[in-house]
Design an enzyme around this catalytic site. Structure first.
Site, PDB file in Angstrom:
ATOM      1  N   GLU A   1      -6.871   5.206   7.537  1.00 53.77           N
ATOM      2  CA  GLU A   1      -6.651   6.615   7.143  1.00 53.77           C
ATOM      3  C   GLU A   1      -7.893   7.184   6.456  1.00 53.77           C
ATOM      4  OE1 GLU A   1      -2.929   5.940   5.135  1.00 53.77           O
ATOM      5  OE2 GLU A   1      -2.030   5.477   7.078  1.00 53.77           O
TER       6      GLU A   1
ATOM      7  N   GLU B   1      -5.778  -4.427  10.839  1.00 51.76           N
ATOM      8  CA  GLU B   1      -4.749  -3.403  11.005  1.00 51.76           C
ATOM      9  C   GLU B   1      -5.047  -2.577  12.246  1.00 51.76           C
ATOM     10  OE1 GLU B   1      -2.633  -2.497   7.071  1.00 51.76           O
ATOM     11  OE2 GLU B   1      -4.348  -1.162   7.193  1.00 51.76           O
TER      12      GLU B   1
ATOM     13  N   LYS C   1       0.033   4.289  -0.418  1.00 49.18           N
ATOM     14  CA  LYS C   1      -0.640   5.518   0.058  1.00 49.18           C
ATOM     15  C   LYS C   1      -0.397   6.643  -0.968  1.00 49.18           C
ATOM     16  CE  LYS C   1       0.304   3.796   4.640  1.00 49.18           C
ATOM     17  NZ  LYS C   1      -0.040   3.940   6.028  1.00 49.18           N
TER      18      LYS C   1
ATOM     19  N   HIS D   1      -9.594   1.601   4.744  1.00 50.51           N
ATOM     20  CA  HIS D   1      -8.314   1.779   5.445  1.00 50.51           C
ATOM     21  C   HIS D   1      -8.521   2.781   6.583  1.00 50.51           C
ATOM     22  CE1 HIS D   1      -4.164   2.921   6.227  1.00 50.51           C
ATOM     23  NE2 HIS D   1      -3.808   1.795   5.635  1.00 50.51           N
TER      24      HIS D   1
ATOM     25  N   GLY E   1       2.176   2.618  10.776  1.00 52.89           N
ATOM     26  CA  GLY E   1       3.155   3.704  10.607  1.00 52.89           C
ATOM     27  C   GLY E   1       3.841   4.135  11.885  1.00 52.89           C
TER      28      GLY E   1
ATOM     29  N   SER F   1       3.121  -1.732  10.646  1.00 48.30           N
ATOM     30  CA  SER F   1       4.561  -1.757  10.915  1.00 48.30           C
ATOM     31  C   SER F   1       5.225  -3.095  10.587  1.00 48.30           C
ATOM     32  CB  SER F   1       4.844  -1.345  12.364  1.00 48.30           C
ATOM     33  OG  SER F   1       4.421  -0.003  12.569  1.00 48.30           O
TER      34      SER F   1
ATOM     35  N   ASN G   1       0.858  -1.193   0.000  1.00 42.64           N
ATOM     36  CA  ASN G   1       0.000   0.000   0.000  1.00 42.64           C
ATOM     37  C   ASN G   1       0.889   1.235   0.000  1.00 42.64           C
ATOM     38  OD1 ASN G   1      -1.940   1.944   0.349  1.00 42.64           O
ATOM     39  ND2 ASN G   1      -2.217   1.558   2.537  1.00 42.64           N
TER      40      ASN G   1
HETATM   41  C1  PEP Z   1      -0.858   0.428   5.901  1.00 40.94           C
HETATM   42  O1  PEP Z   1      -0.670   1.375   5.153  1.00 40.94           O
HETATM   43  O2  PEP Z   1      -1.906  -0.218   5.802  1.00 40.94           O
HETATM   44  C2  PEP Z   1       0.161   0.068   6.867  1.00 40.94           C
HETATM   45  C3  PEP Z   1       0.026  -1.014   7.567  1.00 40.94           C
HETATM   46  O3  PEP Z   1       1.236   0.928   6.988  1.00 40.94           O
HETATM   47  P1  PEP Z   1       2.653   0.598   7.723  1.00 40.94           P
HETATM   48  O4  PEP Z   1       3.116  -0.739   7.184  1.00 40.94           O
HETATM   49  O5  PEP Z   1       3.541   1.717   7.318  1.00 40.94           O
HETATM   50  O6  PEP Z   1       2.393   0.515   9.190  1.00 40.94           O
END
Ligand code: PEP
Length: 248
Positions: free
Chosen positions: A97, A166, A10, A95, A172, A211, A8
């Site tokens: 976000e 998630e 983003k 997601h 992040g 992460s 992903n």
């Molecule tokens: C994500 O964008 O869904 C995500 C898990 O980001 P990260 O791996 O940076 O934590």
């Protein structure tokens, strides 16, 4: 079932950066193990580049979001039909976000899932609790509610989508969930899906996201309960994403 590894990106990478990344990845990857499916989620603006470069390759691509109408006066939106036209196999929906920065609610997510299923794109539904919800022992309650509303009216099609667990506090932050915590929630989601559709065939993969890095990918992927990974930050560099894919 193949484990699913998703990149992903983003809101990152221009068309030129997408092209360089994909060329380098394809060169370094060669062929893919039969046990893994890899999907790149670039920004909308790079989907055409992905279509060109990934044609005939073992990699798939998809969108990070969509609207739920087919067409019409919805300035700035992109429909599932348009994504299908671009050859997207998957689309991420809900997601955190989108939920937390853009006010997307479970009812909207439900409409998006229905619209994607209608055109034959496989959705990846994202769910997860915030830190204050986990601390208040509300993780199961939050996830159950997110899934029940998102899948309302499409319980019969649960095999046609995947779910990414998630935890919001892990995205992040460099602070992933423990494998044990992820397994526990994945098991809970699987039981809920059994209840929602007792006749399901078990094709819904439950991914972990938050992460994930080359150093921890393997410990998640080796677990039966973990159907794959949704990777954000570590998918932006070819070398780290490749290490994650190769850790299978
Ligand atoms: C994500 O964008 O869904 C995500 C898990 O980001 P990260 O791996 O940076 O934590």
């Amino acid at each position: 079932m193949k484990k699913l590894i998703c990149a992903n990106w983003k809101m990152n990478k221009t068309t030129g950066e997408t092209e360089s990344f994909l060329r380098e990845l394809l060169k370094a990857l060669g062929s893919l193990e039969n046990s893994v499916e890899v999907v790149i989620f670039p920004p909308f603006t790079s989907l055409c580049v992905a279509k060109e470069l990934l044609r005939g390759s073992p990699l798939k691509y998809g969108a990070q979001n969509c609207f739920y109408k087919e067409w019409g006066a919805y300035t700035g939106e992109i429909s599932p039909l348009m994504l299908k036209d671009l050859g997207c196999s998957y689309t991420i929906v809900g997601h955190s976000e989108r939920r937390n920065l853009f006010g997307e609610d479970d009812e909207t997510i439900n409409k998006k899932l229905k619209a994607l299923l209608k055109v034959g794109i496989r959705p990846i539904l994202c769910v997860g609790e915030k830190i204050e919800e986990r601390n208040a022992n509300l993780t199961h309650k939050v996830i159950e509610s997110q899934i029940r509303i998102a899948l309302s009216g499409i319980e019969g099609e649960v095999d046609e989508l995947d779910i990414a667990y998630e935890p919001v506090w892990a995205i992040g932050t460099g602070n992933p969930a423990t494998v044990e915590d992820a397994k526990e929630v994945h098991t809970f989601i699987n039981k809920l899906l059994d209840e929602l559709n007792p006749r399901r065939e078990g094709r819904t993969r439950i991914l972990y996201g938050g992460s994930v890095k080359p150093s921890n990918a393997k410990e998640f992927l080796k677990e039966r309960e973990v159907g794959g990974l949704l990777v954000g930050g570590a998918s932006l560099e070819v070398s780290s994403f490749l290490d994650i894919v190769n850790s299978l």
